[in-house]
Each structure stands twice: as structure tokens, then as C-alpha cells.
Design an enzyme around this catalytic site. Structure first.
Site, short mmCIF file in Angstrom:
data_model
loop_
_atom_site.label_atom_id
_atom_site.label_comp_id
_atom_site.label_asym_id
_atom_site.label_seq_id
_atom_site.Cartn_x
_atom_site.Cartn_y
_atom_site.Cartn_z
N SER A 1 41.45 40.81 42.84
CA SER A 1 40.14 41.41 42.60
C SER A 1 40.02 41.89 41.17
CB SER A 1 39.92 42.58 43.55
OG SER A 1 40.62 43.70 43.06
N LYS A 2 38.80 42.20 40.82
CA LYS A 2 38.51 42.69 39.49
C LYS A 2 39.35 43.94 39.20
CE LYS A 2 34.55 43.85 36.68
NZ LYS A 2 33.11 44.04 36.62
N ARG A 3 39.63 44.69 40.25
CA ARG A 3 40.42 45.92 40.07
C ARG A 3 41.85 45.62 39.60
NH1 ARG A 3 39.28 47.46 45.38
NH2 ARG A 3 37.46 46.14 45.19
N GLY B 1 42.50 44.05 37.23
CA GLY B 1 42.43 44.12 35.77
C GLY B 1 42.30 42.78 35.09
#
Ligand code: GLU
Length: 472
Positions: A246-248, A250
Site C-alpha cells: 500500500s501507499k503507506r 512508502g
């Protein structure tokens, strides 16, 4: 004719999962001589990020996926943009209202919240019961309303997905979705159907999160008398066995990987294999090869785990086969970032680094030696394997200066001759020479390469200064 589309929401970022969806749609269209369409799904304007459409367009271009049609913008095809097509969706929503497949809903936010609090898992069709006259009166009075899809209260629906097989959903598990919001904007749930039909999409390739909502879309196709597309839902790319990438994390963005120094096609090649396989053991495939062997049958039903180490390896294969000039051009921004304005031959540096980096940002670590000369610790001359030390270095400096002054041609042989005449091993002389030239224990290439990189004059200067430091 096969027609596919990539339909991202403009969130300012192209997730590599999204890029892979685009890739499969692109490959399938190209393989079948069809068309690939780009459609920006920006109907949720709260999520819209300025400049996001440009990010998507430039990412697709860098990835080598050209799209085939769209409204002309500045002399080229622009993407279809849903917010510019509002009137079209309203027109079809009216048809559904007339046929009873949709209805106007005036329920306030408070009523919906109360409904939710009372334990209801979906909207209770409250406004379905309103008479036509009342609906018209409330609209005329300017009351805000949404248009909802009228889903049957019972029964099941089964459709075929090319990856997941037959998928059955119970209508009682489906909510009367909002099709048109109170601001007149359609939701994804409506616009995707209208657009896929109007754009002639034959194969709808998208994330598995839409697998269970697809029966709702099928009801809309049926209500409007339209043919359904072939559905191909894709598993997500995973970070590990239980988490989606996911975008989380990074760096799940295509642009993030480019900034790290992955080559666009190496990323494309790698992600192509995350969820699809060519039925042979090939792992390195050009866009043409991917196109030639792509097939829906090769898509996997299980999800795949992203492995950056593997992508690095694939990237290193592409780096090795680049023409040196191309590598040099790709490396230039990394030189600017990590080692600008050194008095060296950068083109030659590229020759040294090309076989030694896996991704372009490895240039940082591989060029650290450029800054190690000034004031380096003379203990570096001590090498247990070669049995060298500062005293041995001191005893060799005059000859090393003299051989360097003669220039780079034949330097290797002359250094060997020095070793021989002194009864030393080649490695002993080369170790001392490399340290004396750079102050670094590891360099791309040995002393001879360093002389080519820094130039004879600079190297002679360096050797003389080391000689002074050694007290000779
Ligand atoms: N806009 C949707 C998304 O970004 C696209 C889904 C689809 O391809 O139909 O998830």
C-alpha cells in the site's frame, strides 16, 4: 474488436498495483489488435489531487503504454474525464427512473445515521414508497436528493469472471447504491457502467475489490438493454502473506521506484509476472514479448508477493545490456545528486559503474570512494591478506610516481614489472597503489582505472602528497 480501458482515480499517485492493471489491459488490447483507453474517474472530487492526471499520463508514457483515443487536447488524445461527462450520466439515470430501476431518495444524513445505529446493514428503501407526485413536488421545492439503484430484495445473481469462475451474489447482501449524488455527480458504481458501455469496452479488467459488486452493475446493463463486458478481476499485489502493498509502505508508487533508480521497463517486466505467467520459465521479457505471450488464461487466481530484491536483479539485467551512452544519460541525475562537480571523467565513470550497479541509486554507495582521499588513515595500507603496510607503501612510492607519470598506456604491465623486480606479488603493489590514489579500500576497478578516471596529473599529485604523508 477488443477494447479495454484503464480507469484510475486521480489521487496524485500511480500505485504499482494500478500500473499492473493498466498493463494487463494494455497487453490484452495490443495482443488482440484492439484499443486501449484511458479514463480518469474523478467523480469523487473530495479525493481529487491537483496535477494528478498529469502524473498518470506521464507514468503511462514512461511505462511504454500508449493509449489510443480520447478527446483531443492540445493536438493529442487526452483521456476521457468523467467529471466532464456529467450530463451523459444524468440522461441515463433518468431512463432508469422512468423504468423503475432507480428512484429518488430524499433521506437526510441524520435519518441514514439513525438507520445505521439501529442495526440496519443497508438502506431500507424508504423513499421507494414515495408517490410520483410527491417526488416531483419535493424536487420542485429544491429539496436535495440522490438517485439510488433499485436492487431486487431477494434472489441471486451469477456471472462469470475469467479469473474467478462463476461468482454468485445474493441480492439481499446488496445495497441500493447511490447512482447520482446530490450535487449531480455520478458515483463510480454508475459511471463505470455507462462509460464502459458507451466506450465499447469489451473486457473489463480491474481490481478484485469490484468482484462482488459486479452483479449490481450487471443489473444496470440489463435494465438499459446493454450487453455486459467480459469480466477479469485481478488479485492485489501483496507486501506479505496478509498485507496488501500500500501507499503507506512508502514506496508502492511507480514514480517512487523510478526515483530509486529502477528503469521503467524493468518495473513493468517485473510487475507483469506478479499475477500472470507466460507458461514457460522466461523472466526477462520486452514489451513486445509480453504482448506476444499475454493471455487471460495465464492470470493467477492467487495473489503474489512483491519482492524488491527480485526486481533489483531484473533491473540489473536491463542495466547491463544498455548501450553505455544510454546508461550514462540515465545515470546523470544520480551523479548530480550524489557526486556533482568532481574533476573526473564522468563518461568513463559510467563505464566502470554500469556492470556494478543493480539500480541507479546504487551510484551513491559506488561513488563514495570519490571523497575518501583527503586525510585518509594511513593504516589502510595494512592488509593482512597481502601482507602490506605503510612501510612497504613508503618504499614503493617513488616507483609508483614514476610509472604513473609515464601515462596510462601500459601502466598495468609496468606495475607488474615493479612487483616482479621487488620480489612482491602483483596484488601487494595493486593494493598499495589503489589506496594511495583514492584512500578507499573498494573502488570500481583498480589503480589503472583510477588513473583513467582522475587523470595522470591528479594521480601524480595525489601520490606525491601520500609520499609526503608517509614521511618519505
Ligand atoms: N476508478 C476505479 C479505481 O481506481 C477503477 C475501477 C475500474 O477499473 O473499473 O479503483
Amino acid at each position: 474488436m477488443v477494447r479495454t480501458r484503464f480507469a484510475p482515480s486521480p489521487t496524485g499517485y500511480l500505485h504499482i498495483g494500478g500500473l499492473r492493471t493498466a498493463l494487463y489491459a494494455y497487453l490484452f488490447a495490443r495482443k488482440n489488435g484492439g484499443k486501449f483507453i484511458l479514463r480518469i474517474e474523478d467523480t469523487d472530487q473530495n479525493r481529487e489531487v491537483a496535477g494528478a492526471v498529469d502524473v498518470i499520463i506521464s507514468a503511462l508514457a514512461k511505462a511504454g503504454m500508449d493509449y489510443d483515443e480520447g478527446p483531443i487536447v492540445g493536438g493529442a488524445y487526452g483521456p476521457y474525464v468523467q467529471s466532464e461527462r456529467k450530463e451523459i450520466y444524468l440522461e441515463y439515470a433518468k431512463k432508469l427512473l422512468d423504468s423503475g430501476d432507480a428512484y429518488c431518495c430524499f433521506c437526510s444524513k441524520e435519518r441514514l445515521e439513525d438507520l445505521h445505529k439501529s442495526g440496519a446493514t443497508k438502506y431500507d428503501k424508504h423513499c421507494m414508497k414515495l408517490g410520483k407526485a410527491e417526488v416531483e413536488r419535493r424536487i420542485a421545492a429544491g429539496e436535495p436528493y440522490v438517485i439510488r439503484q433499485n436492487i431486487p430484495e431477494s434472489g441471486t445473481s451469477t456471472y462469470h469472471d475469467e479469473v474467478f469462475g462463476d461468482v454468485t451474489v445474493d441480492f439481499k447482501d446488496l445495497e441500493d447504491n447511490i447512482l447520482i449524488k446530490s450535487d449531480g455527480m455520478p458515483t463510480y458504481n454508475f459511471a463505470n457502467v455507462i462509460d464502459d458501455h458507451l466506450m465499447g469496452i469489451t473486457h473489463c479488467i480491474r481490481g478484485v475489490e469490484y468482484l462482488m459488486s459486479t452483479p449490481k452493475y450487471n443489473l444496470l446493463y440489463d435494465a438499459l438493454g446493454w450487453e455486459r463486458p467480459v469480466y477479469i478481476h485481478l488479485q492485489p499485489i501483496m507486501r506479505d502473506a496478509t498485507h496488501k502493498l500500500s501507499k503507506r509502505d512508502g514506496d508502492a508508487g511507480f514514480e517512487d521506484f523510478l526515483a530509486k533508480g529502477f528503469l521503467p521497463h524493468a518495473i513493468v517486466n517485473y510487475i507483469a509476472l506478479l499475477g500472470w505467467n507466460p507458461k514457460d520459465n522466461r523472466e526477462k521479457l520486452s514489451m513486445q514479448e509480453l504482448t506476444d505471450c499475454f493471455s487471460i488464461e495465464g492470470l493467477q487466481r492467487s495473489s503474489s508477493i512483491f519482492d524488491e530484491t527480485k526486481m533489483r536483479w531484473l533491473n540489473s539485467l536491463y542495466i547491463k545490456e544498455m548501450p553505455t551512452d544510454e546508461f550514462h544519460a540515465a545515470a546523470a541525475p544520480f551523479y548530480d545528486k550524489y557526486c556533482p562537480d568532481r574533476n573526473i571523467d564522468y563518461r568513463y565513470l559510467s563505464e566502470l559503474l554500469q556492470p556494478r550497479v543493480e539500480i541507479l541509486s546504487d551510484i551513491k554507495e559506488k561513488t563514495a570512494f570519490l571523497d575518501m582521499f583527503d586525510g585518509f588513515d594511513l593504516e589502510l595500507f595494512v592488509n593482512k591478506k597481502w601482507k602490506t603496510d605503510a612501510a612497504l607503501a613508503a618504499s614503493l612510492m617513488d616507483e609508483l610516481v614514476a610509472e604513473t607519470e609515464k601515462g596510462v598506456d601500459g601502466l598495468g604491465e609496468r606495475l607488474n614489472a615493479v612487483a616482479e623486480s621487488r620480489g612482491l606479488k602483483k596484488g601487494q603493489v595493486l593494493w598499495i597503489y589503489r589506496i594511495a590514489l583514492t584512500g578507499a579500500a573498494a573502488t570500481p576497478g583498480g589503480g589503472e582505472e583510477m588513473v583513467k578516471l582522475f587523470g595522470v596529473d591528479e594521480c601524480v599529485k595525489r601520490l606525491r602528497s601520500v609520499k609526503t604523508r608517509l614521511g618519505k
